[in-house]
Design a protein around this motif. Structure first.
Motif, PDB file in Angstrom:
ATOM      1  N   PHE A   6      11.775   6.337   5.732  1.00  0.00           N
ATOM      2  CA  PHE A   6      11.333   4.938   5.719  1.00  0.00           C
ATOM      3  C   PHE A   6      10.092   4.764   6.590  1.00  0.00           C
ATOM      4  N   LEU A   7      10.154   5.323   7.798  1.00  0.00           N
ATOM      5  CA  LEU A   7       9.016   5.172   8.706  1.00  0.00           C
ATOM      6  C   LEU A   7       7.770   5.779   8.084  1.00  0.00           C
ATOM      7  N   SER A   8       7.961   6.939   7.479  1.00  0.00           N
ATOM      8  CA  SER A   8       6.820   7.641   6.923  1.00  0.00           C
ATOM      9  C   SER A   8       6.229   6.899   5.725  1.00  0.00           C
ATOM     10  N   LEU A   9       7.079   6.230   4.974  1.00  0.00           N
ATOM     11  CA  LEU A   9       6.585   5.495   3.803  1.00  0.00           C
ATOM     12  C   LEU A   9       5.997   4.131   4.186  1.00  0.00           C
ATOM     13  N   SER A  10       6.073   3.789   5.458  1.00  0.00           N
ATOM     14  CA  SER A  10       5.630   2.467   5.927  1.00  0.00           C
ATOM     15  C   SER A  10       6.418   1.332   5.284  1.00  0.00           C
ATOM     16  N   VAL A  11       7.678   1.565   4.948  1.00  0.00           N
ATOM     17  CA  VAL A  11       8.464   0.451   4.410  1.00  0.00           C
ATOM     18  C   VAL A  11       9.259  -0.201   5.542  1.00  0.00           C
ATOM     19  N   GLY A  12       9.768  -1.385   5.262  1.00  0.00           N
ATOM     20  CA  GLY A  12      10.567  -2.092   6.262  1.00  0.00           C
ATOM     21  C   GLY A  12       9.715  -2.720   7.350  1.00  0.00           C
ATOM     22  N   MET A  13       8.412  -2.731   7.160  1.00  0.00           N
ATOM     23  CA  MET A  13       7.495  -3.128   8.222  1.00  0.00           C
ATOM     24  C   MET A  13       6.529  -4.197   7.769  1.00  0.00           C
ATOM     25  N   GLY A  14       6.765  -4.769   6.636  1.00  0.00           N
ATOM     26  CA  GLY A  14       5.851  -5.807   6.174  1.00  0.00           C
ATOM     27  C   GLY A  14       4.507  -5.292   5.669  1.00  0.00           C
ATOM     28  N   VAL A  15       4.243  -4.003   5.862  1.00  0.00           N
ATOM     29  CA  VAL A  15       2.932  -3.473   5.462  1.00  0.00           C
ATOM     30  C   VAL A  15       2.747  -3.557   3.955  1.00  0.00           C
ATOM     31  N   MET A  16       3.748  -3.075   3.220  1.00  0.00           N
ATOM     32  CA  MET A  16       3.597  -3.043   1.767  1.00  0.00           C
ATOM     33  C   MET A  16       3.642  -4.457   1.182  1.00  0.00           C
ATOM     34  N   ILE A  17       4.362  -5.352   1.869  1.00  0.00           N
ATOM     35  CA  ILE A  17       4.362  -6.755   1.436  1.00  0.00           C
ATOM     36  C   ILE A  17       2.945  -7.319   1.599  1.00  0.00           C
ATOM     37  N   THR A  18       2.366  -7.060   2.758  1.00  0.00           N
ATOM     38  CA  THR A  18       1.031  -7.592   3.038  1.00  0.00           C
ATOM     39  C   THR A  18      -0.008  -7.013   2.084  1.00  0.00           C
ATOM     40  N   TYR A  19       0.003  -5.681   1.913  1.00  0.00           N
ATOM     41  CA  TYR A  19      -0.995  -5.077   1.024  1.00  0.00           C
ATOM     42  C   TYR A  19      -0.821  -5.572  -0.411  1.00  0.00           C
ATOM     43  N   ALA A  20       0.430  -5.700  -0.854  1.00  0.00           N
ATOM     44  CA  ALA A  20       0.639  -6.152  -2.237  1.00  0.00           C
ATOM     45  C   ALA A  20       0.253  -7.616  -2.408  1.00  0.00           C
ATOM     46  N   SER A  21       0.189  -8.356  -1.294  1.00  0.00           N
ATOM     47  CA  SER A  21      -0.215  -9.756  -1.422  1.00  0.00           C
ATOM     48  C   SER A  21      -1.704  -9.847  -1.755  1.00  0.00           C
ATOM     49  N   TYR A  22      -2.416  -8.733  -1.616  1.00  0.00           N
ATOM     50  CA  TYR A  22      -3.838  -8.711  -1.970  1.00  0.00           C
ATOM     51  C   TYR A  22      -4.066  -8.143  -3.373  1.00  0.00           C
ATOM     52  N   LEU A  23      -3.015  -8.159  -4.189  1.00  0.00           N
ATOM     53  CA  LEU A  23      -3.157  -7.662  -5.569  1.00  0.00           C
ATOM     54  C   LEU A  23      -3.293  -8.851  -6.492  1.00  0.00           C
ATOM     55  N   ASP A  24      -4.302  -8.818  -7.347  1.00  0.00           N
ATOM     56  CA  ASP A  24      -4.370  -9.915  -8.291  1.00  0.00           C
ATOM     57  C   ASP A  24      -4.371  -9.391  -9.711  1.00  0.00           C
ATOM     58  N   ARG A  25      -4.245  -8.087  -9.839  1.00  0.00           N
ATOM     59  CA  ARG A  25      -4.308  -7.590 -11.207  1.00  0.00           C
ATOM     60  C   ARG A  25      -2.983  -6.956 -11.598  1.00  0.00           C
TER      61      ARG A  25
END
Ligand code: PHE
Length: 437
Positions: free
Chosen positions: A221-240
């Motif tokens: 989990f730590l290595s995938l950067s999950v559980g940390m809001g990172v992937m939520i934040t990055y995906a919030s910058y997806l519009d396509r």
């Protein structure tokens, strides 16, 4: 732009998003934490469990976070509030505080890495353990941490496209080339066969050991950067129409590959120099002592390879730090309506000051790593899958947006795993980690 958030920034390309997410995932966790965790967890058995955890549990968690981020188009606190209402806001705070905590001590370790890269240029000198003590304590440790926090803050200040995405597009290919070169070099070492053997031949007993399973899960989990809001934040910058499942698989594959290749570098080096007795030492500095020790003995060649090795580590660490700071910055921007510049300056300064503690005390650093890695990441992951699987109204629709025909067929199965399998498993890991504390 579906949410009417017209001022929101977006990634410029699909590759940019994938490399930024992979840049977050690939970091010190892969090259510093993974090898020593693997050594502690019995070598190859840990590796097998780690693969299972990454793809069976990690990919669904990452997909859940992508679903949350892209559908809410907000940073974590706002996303949890929008989807789950006020009761979920504390989880939002958790997944913003946790990356802040990680940022603070990762930046200190990145500082050591920069220092070792500089050492390589001038030739490693002195007794490795003593050198490590010098590098990792007192004023030098604080100073190098501050340099890295400054670089991170400057990049994040430039924004998603001009800062984070651009850096990932340049740095990630460089990183992959350097790593492959290092693997090829490590294969030529006299002890490589022994190193591979330790690393690649699993013992069945260890495979069933609950503590190793748990450790492999938390590391994944730590290595995938999950559980940390990172992937939520990055995906919030997806519009396509990104295929979220496919992106999660690609990012996880890249992350796993680098961790695996990291092992193919570290273990041969350690066995070549007869340092295998140091493998069991899971102290934070073990790798920072044994690897430079190996390079010292190799003379001039060690200088060059040492420079490549520590530069690689540094690049990996930096792209992770960008993502960690971005979670906090995005949250300040969304919640307090501050500008990006102001948010980055505030968050960067607070992290710089907070880092003085782990820079001065390795036991503080170890405690932070334990708390973040064993508890916060797991709790954040549980919160995120529950939100996506049970609270979000129609996760299937979001998942199917942009999905290829082939992966669209896996959606019902994936959602089943997100709703039932992953929460049950992660809850057990969390429970046992908390009670262990
Ligand atoms: N995944 C990063 C690594 O492997 C660490 C990290 C954790 C980065 C959580 C961001 C969020 O080093």
């Amino acid at each position: 732009m579906s949410s009417g958030n017209s001022s929101r920034e977006y990634f410029g390309s699909k590759v940019g998003f994938v490399l930024a997410a992979a840049g977050s995932a690939v970091g010190l966790g892969n090259m510093w934490r993974f090898p020593y965790q693997a050594a502690e967890g019995g070598g190859a058995a840990f590796v097998v469990l780690y693969i299972l955890m990454t793809f069976l549990i990690g990919v669904p968690i990452m997909t859940s976070e992508f679903i949350i981020g892209r559908s809410a188009k907000r940073s974590p606190i706002g996303a949890f509030r929008l989807i789950g209402g006020r009761r979920w806001v504390p989880v939002g705070y958790l997944v913003v505080f946790a990356p802040f905590l990680i940022l603070v001590y990762f930046s200190v370790i990145s500082g050591w890495t920069l220092r070792y890269a500089i050492d390589a240029i001038s030739g490693f000198s002195g007794e490795p353990a003593i050198r490590f003590a010098e590098i990792s304590s007192g004023t030098p440790a604080v100073l190098y941490h501050l340099i890295l926090m400054t670089v991170t803050t400057v990049v994040v200040m430039r924004g998603v496209r001009a800062g984070i995405e651009r850096a990932a597009l340049i740095l990630m290919p460089v990183l992959l080339v350097l790593i492959i070169a290092l693997v090829a070099w490590a294969a030529t070492l006299p002890g490589s066969a022994q190193g591979y053997e330790f690393y690649l031949s699993p013992s069945i007993d260890d495979l069933l050991e609950p503590s190793v399973i748990k450790q492999a899960a938390a590391q994944a989990f730590l290595s995938l950067s999950v559980g940390m809001g990172v992937m939520i934040t990055y995906a919030s910058y997806l519009d396509r129409g990104n295929d979220l499942t496919q992106e999660a698989i690609t990012v996880s594959l890249l992350d796993f590959s680098v961790a695996f290749l990291g092992g193919l570098i570290v273990f041969p080096v350690i066995f070549a120099l007869g340092l295998s007795d140091q493998l069991g030492e899971s102290t934070i500095g073990a790798l920072f002592i044994s690897i430079p020790a190996a390079f010292t003995e190799m003379g001039a060649a060690g200088q060059i390879v040492g420079l490549v090795f520590f530069s690689t580590l540094l690049v990996a660490a930096l792209t992770s730090s960008f993502s960690l700071l971005e979670v906090v910055v995005a949250s300040l921007m969304d919640e307090l309506k501050l500008t990006r510049k102001k948010s980055a300056l505030i968050a960067g300064t607070v992290a710089a000051v907070a880092g003085i503690l782990p820079a001065s005390s390795q036991s503080a650093l170890g405690a932070m790593d334990k708390l973040a890695g064993d508890v916060f990441v797991v709790a954040g992951a549980l919160g995120s899958v529950l939100l996506a699987g049970w609270v979000l109204k129609d996760p299937a629709t979001e998942l199917l947006k942009g999905a290829s025909k082939f992966l669209a067929r896996t959606a019902p199965g994936l959602l089943f795993v997100i709703r039932y399998v992953v929460p049950a498993f992660v809850a057990i890991v969390l429970w046992s980690n908390i009670s262990w504390f």
